[in-house]
Design an enzyme around this catalytic site. Structure first.
Site, PDB file in Angstrom:
ATOM      1  CG  HIS A   1      20.161 105.255  73.229  1.00  0.00           C
ATOM      2  ND1 HIS A   1      19.277 104.689  74.102  1.00  0.00           N
ATOM      3  CD2 HIS A   1      21.389 104.975  73.701  1.00  0.00           C
ATOM      4  CE1 HIS A   1      19.945 104.097  75.089  1.00  0.00           C
ATOM      5  NE2 HIS A   1      21.234 104.245  74.857  1.00  0.00           N
ATOM      6  NE  ARG A   2      22.560 107.712  64.893  1.00  0.00           N
ATOM      7  CZ  ARG A   2      23.749 107.132  64.735  1.00  0.00           C
ATOM      8  NH1 ARG A   2      23.831 105.955  64.156  1.00  0.00           N
ATOM      9  NH2 ARG A   2      24.846 107.719  65.145  1.00  0.00           N
ATOM     10  N   GLY A   3      17.171 104.601  67.233  1.00  0.00           N
ATOM     11  CA  GLY A   3      15.834 104.111  66.899  1.00  0.00           C
ATOM     12  C   GLY A   3      14.762 104.860  67.682  1.00  0.00           C
TER      13      GLY A   3
END
Lengths: 337, 337, 337, 337, 337, 337
Positions: free
Chosen positions: E278-280
């Site tokens: 989910h960092r993107g």
């Protein structure tokens, strides 16, 4: 002051959450290994869970975090204090110890206090992180990148509930009963089988694929970053309730019943899945017991299977170059045909 | 206080148990190497056996654990005390030393006591784990992962019955007569042949395949974990009886007779199985002698074959990449055809 | 007190025994390398031989073991004592030094005495094992696993008869004339040719194949283990006789004659077998001389061939991946055709 | 007292002998590299040559071995002494320094005198082996096994005639003009080309193939070992004469003439043989000059070719995996066709 | 005094410039990784940007650079000073810390002040470069050549906004909130994926191909080298304006709005491009927010895509041996078809 | 006293000579890398050039070699002296620093003066070779064998004109503006591209093929070795003239004009030859400027091409396994067709 993201605000990843909760309820399960790709909130989850646990009651000033109620397990210092009728006061400490990257064996196991050794000529043991983790959580990020030797030491301590140090002429044993949580990205290297087997539970986390859930993830995170204090307060009551439920389950653990048909089912599953040794059987049963305490209902077929899904993925026989396989349920179906 | 799982409560694994018992009755056998997959109670068995042995009688305060009865083998300190007509008192110590993971050469062999060296300028030898193991058990877990050099040192001491240290200007020799027990998972690397050959006996352990036995394993373990004290008490009388039987067999060892036909049979077996050198012959005979003392009956054909099953698996000639083969009996049949 | 197995009680292995005896009679031969599979009593033989040699007479208190009779070779300390007309007393010491596994360069070569250096500011040389081995045997087990550098140092000292130390600002030379005995199992790695060539003699030992001999081996060993004292006493007279015969042969060494036809035969053999350099020729002749002294009869064709069998196996040219070949006699026949 | 084998008693190996003699007559040649199989008396030759040289005259007490006659090259200490009109006395020292196996960089280059640094706070330079070798021979056995870095340091010092140390805050330069002799067995690894090129001369030694010469070798050696003193005395006069002849040649060196046709011939040879750079040309000429001084006759075609045979083998272009080729004369013939 | 090349005088490389500006406006983005061939002014750009930022206001004498305005985040020393009502004065410091090549872990993390430890026996923490970088830029050149362990430590600190040190018996936590800028030439080795993912933004720089731009580059550079002072002055006003605009954007950051359709678009893009975890998503949104604050206009489709171009290149799934791909826009088009 | 071979007495190798001269005239060019086979007088040339340069004027006693005329660049010590109105005297020092083989990072960068640190408790910086090289030549022989890390440090300092040390708690910056000269034999390993690119100029030297030139080389060398003093005196006047011409060119550097057509030509050449980044363009122009100052005539087409021949060989794109290609002129012709 800094704020931790609340455990319940994490979107999805239900298996990881239940594994962490069970491991905390029953430290005798042998901890959890969380495997997964980058950016899946593994670290956030561990820190969040530790936050909602009540700090452990410990004897004030005790370097090993002795439990005021279990006098027969006290360390020598606590015992001596007590016998000398000195006042033994109680305090609470945060139940999370994180192994910093690059922590040395000294820092982990404890070491000779050099200052006192040099100045006063006394050999005083300076406890390390294993002592600090006693009766709490020990979190090891990227455990697969840690030196094998240190992983071995940690798993040994976790299994025995105590740390045994033989170095520099010292010989010290102290309680080190903790819930071990390790995380790893298997893309960056595997643990050797002997070490894998010694983690109680094992779960896999993946990025969510549902767009609504992903939006939810971002929304929560943005809210938290904008106003951490407010965000934490919003979840506070629910988090507290979860903490109490965990404590209650923990208390209920000893009274859960398990009958031979459950044992038979666990053995049957392990034989079908080609699990080496006996640690698999035992962990399935102990996980089922803990699940039953958490859910407040007796063990049934589904409890055993749910337990197997957490206790067996890393213990099933694999072909060379085959990765750890998390489809326990599926493989059982195939094996039953 | 912590409790050890009782030896007799272990389900199955009869070969491992008899090998451990024989190695304890007769330290001159050269110890046991236990090979097997993960989770097969190897460590539990070793600790359990040590528990039921009577602590050795040693001279109080003696760092080398001298036997009060064998005055001609006393260390210098004991001898000096005695000659100075100081009182020589007797105590008992636990007959198990475990080599902690990552133990250094210093800790194993003993080292210069630095504190005294620096403060008083005296070179005093600080005995290590080999001294602590004198007349007891030395347990080395995952012996195949230990540095070759340390394995060599341990096997040398085991063979000579003494530890010989030449370091930092010191030259010390002290008795180090112990029963060596090593465990290893061959999936994680083999010992080199020269080292394998120097273990007296070698057994293989595998997970049980019988579901009833596996249920039994879990049941016993759950009972133990729930109430260790009660569990241990339940087995106490039987364990004590086993301890006495071992001691008795040990006493009987010197009076067992072996005739040339037995020797001939042992030599014959070794030649048939392609065993290098003479250590194989000798160990088969010594194992047969010990078995005879344990069973209280004379050596016959079956005694020799049972002894060969424990003494030869790791000494039979192998093809490249072939694993150690435990089917001694089978290979004998084939060779006899 | 511990007992050593008697040299003469060893069954078979005649070539190894004669090689050891010759190397002891004539230290200028350059020692023996014993190659062979595991469990073939290599170590036992070396220790047994040392036992039957008379301890060397040395000047009491001398760290280098100076010979009271050879005043021109005395170390500085002995010389100074003598010149100061202090009493120079004589004692005997055991003529065997074993290189302990893991011995450091310091311990081997000698080192600065740190204690005195720090306390008194003096640079005092603390002699090492090479000094202790002066005029005796130096036994290096598993010499092929030793660091090349240390093997080099040992062979250099053996060749020069002295040890030359240039370290930490010290520059010390002292006599180090010893018979070097190395053992190795070639399965575990070879020595590089340059080092092989510098061992005087080379023999191979194999397990006996004759069942009666093997029974004999076990019988002797069991007798020894049961009653070491009695066993040793039984062989004592014969062992003493052997010791005297060795001493006598040693004294006879200088008077043995060798004529040019013997030299011609040695050169002829070396050329036929493709031996590099001149060390082969010379060692054949010196071995023949020693054999003649031992047997008390003049050198003849058979003496030269027997000498070649001990002096040339490790010096014959080999094809890549070909092992050391001990069939000197056979290859000579082939070459002569 | 120990005796060295005399140089002239060495049988055969004429090229090695002349190369050593020329290198000693003219240190500016850049030393000799002796390549050859094991057991070919390489070390014996170097030590023997050193023995017959007159010890160099040095200023007594000078750590750098300054030459009493060359005041302009004196080290600072000698200069200061002289200027302070202290007496400057002259002594002789043995002109051979051997690099002991495992000598450290410190010992080679020199180092800070730690004792004085700690006690008195002075930074005093303790000269190393390069200083000890000044104006003599530096002998490096098995130079191909030495660390590249140390070989580099030695060759640098040899080329510059001085040693330049920049370490631990010290910056010291002192004269280090020596004849470098290296030996190596090419079977055990090659020097890198950059290092090869910096040795002035290069010869190959092989075992003799003539049986009479080999018998001669053994005979001489046996005589020497039996009575070293007598043997050395027998050769003493002839050795002395050789020493004087070398000294005389050395004195004649400056007056030898070389004309452009000789230079042209040297350049022509180098071009034909594919020699990189200009060090080849120059060394051929300087070797021819030295040969002329040694033989006491002018340079002619044969002198140039004999010089090329010593100066070019290690400088001719080679194909990959081709060994150093010593057939300079042959390759010249081929190239001329 | 030395002059830095002005940021605005850099010709071309617009993406690198905007990425640096955004990273500085919003340290929560997680820094920038600049990848590119040699000689493309990567270092010059970073130093230039730091020059135009206003030095941070810090409490004078504070080793951690505490912000005078954020009292709740002050370090212990500042807090104690304040509570002791000592004067707390304010100063400014240069907001750039460069990690020197070969900087050690000690220097990076901070360490025990040995001097005080030895002299006064106090354990005083000496802050390192992470403390010095607090509230500024930390620039790591050739980050791919840095030891993985140190990169991990830096990224951890960057993510947590604090540095947590557990060493030598100390346990210290201090604020370390900085904008991380790393540069690397991928020809010389890649970062491992886990580390790549933790950089917020990632841009690629290439040499300009337009001749006029290249001439412009030289011209500017020559002018700067000839008269650095004049050159810097020429650009001063414009640079100041840029600095103010950055500060203003930074202030505006909290008030930018983002709606669910923007979030949905970001998630949609990440799913299409196969971005793990989910960092993107989160970084795309945060970059869009920052862009919006910089440009002073609301987030629209183009803002999201521009943000994705900076936030996703290093997070898109790659085939084995495939390099990081910067064509985000193109891949989106392909994925949409 | 020792004599250096005169620069002008070197036969041939014109490109190396002009590259060295240009690098000395204009230190901002970034130094020279000389590549070539062994024995081609690379070292001799560097030392010879340094000899004919006037020693730099420095402030007496200044450890950093500050220029008396550039007060704004003085180090802190010089500044303090001046402000304390202490006399600031001027001296000259030899403008050559050679990096000794095996020089440590400490010696290169400078280090803590341990003596003062221990005795007086002061942290005093002891400048290293980079400080000593300030305003002179730094010569690194066999730069390709140097540790990458040290090469990086040297190139960094060369590029920045200053040395920045962050170690052991010290943080020091001092001027380090020097002309870097590296030599290497590419047969023994290449520099990595990132490092190659940071050398300003790059030339190749080969042995001369013309016999007359080679004879000339030997003749000169023999003359020099026979009478170094006379030889040096013979060339003295001409050498002095060269030194003055270099100084004059250096002074003329700032007034050379370069127009856009020259820039365009440089860019055009770099694009044609596939030069990465902008360092190529810039170095061609700066080399052309320096050539123009040296030759005293304006820049024209030939100046640019001659500059490209020195500035681009190591920057042209190469195929894998292709060596650095020095045929710049040829490749330009091909590219123009």
């Amino acid at each position: 002051m800094s704020y931790n993201y609340p455990f319940l605000a994490l979107v999805g990843q239900e298996k990881m959450k239940i594994a962490l909760i069970l491991a905390v309820i029953n430290p005798a399960l042998g901890g959890v290994l969380i495997r997964g790709e980058k950016g899946t909130a593994k670290s956030t989850a561990v820190r969040a869970l530790a936050e909602l646990l009540p700090g452990q009651k410990i004897i004030e000033g005790c370097k090993f975090g002795c439990d005021p109620l279990e006098r027969e397990k006290w360390c020598d210092e606590c015992r001596e204090k007590y016998e000398a009728t000195e006042p033994v006061e109680v305090t609470r400490r945060r139940p999370l110890v994180e192994l910093p990257i690059g922590a040395t064996e000294d820092r982990l196991l404890g070491s000779l206090n050099l200052e006192r050794a040099m100045v006063k000529g006394e050999s005083v043991f300076e406890p390390g992180l294993l002592a600090a983790a006693n009766r709490g959580l020990l979190y090891v990020d990227e455990v697969n990148l840690l030196d094998d030797f240190l992983v071995d030491v940690i798993l040994d301590a976790a299994a025995m509930g105590q740390n045994f140090v033989e170095r520099e002429g010292m010989s010290v044993t102290h309680p080190a009963l903790f819930t071990l949580v390790g995380t790893m990205n298997p893309e960056e290297g595997e643990l050797r089988p002997q070490l894998l087997d010694r983690f109680g539970l094992c779960v896999e986390v993946k990025g969510l694929l549902n767009p609504d859930q992903r939006i939810e993830v971002i929304n929560q995170r943005l809210q938290f970053e904008k106003d951490p204090k407010g965000f934490v307060e919003k979840w506070a009551a629910e988090e507290k309730r979860l903490g109490l439920r965990i404590e209650k389950a923990s208390g209920r653990l000893d009274s859960v019943e398990v009958d031979d048909s459950a044992l038979g089912r666990a053995v049957d599953i392990c034989l079908k899945l080609g699990v080496d040794g006996h640690r698999g059987d035992l962990t399935v049963i102990k996980t089922a017991l803990t699940l039953s305490a958490w859910e407040g209902k007796p063990i049934d077929e589904e409890t055993i299977i749910a337990a197997a899904e957490l206790a067996l993925p890393h213990r099933m026989r694999r072909k060379p170059f085959q990765d750890v396989d998390f489809n326990v349920r599926e493989r059982l179906l195939v094996a039953s045909e």
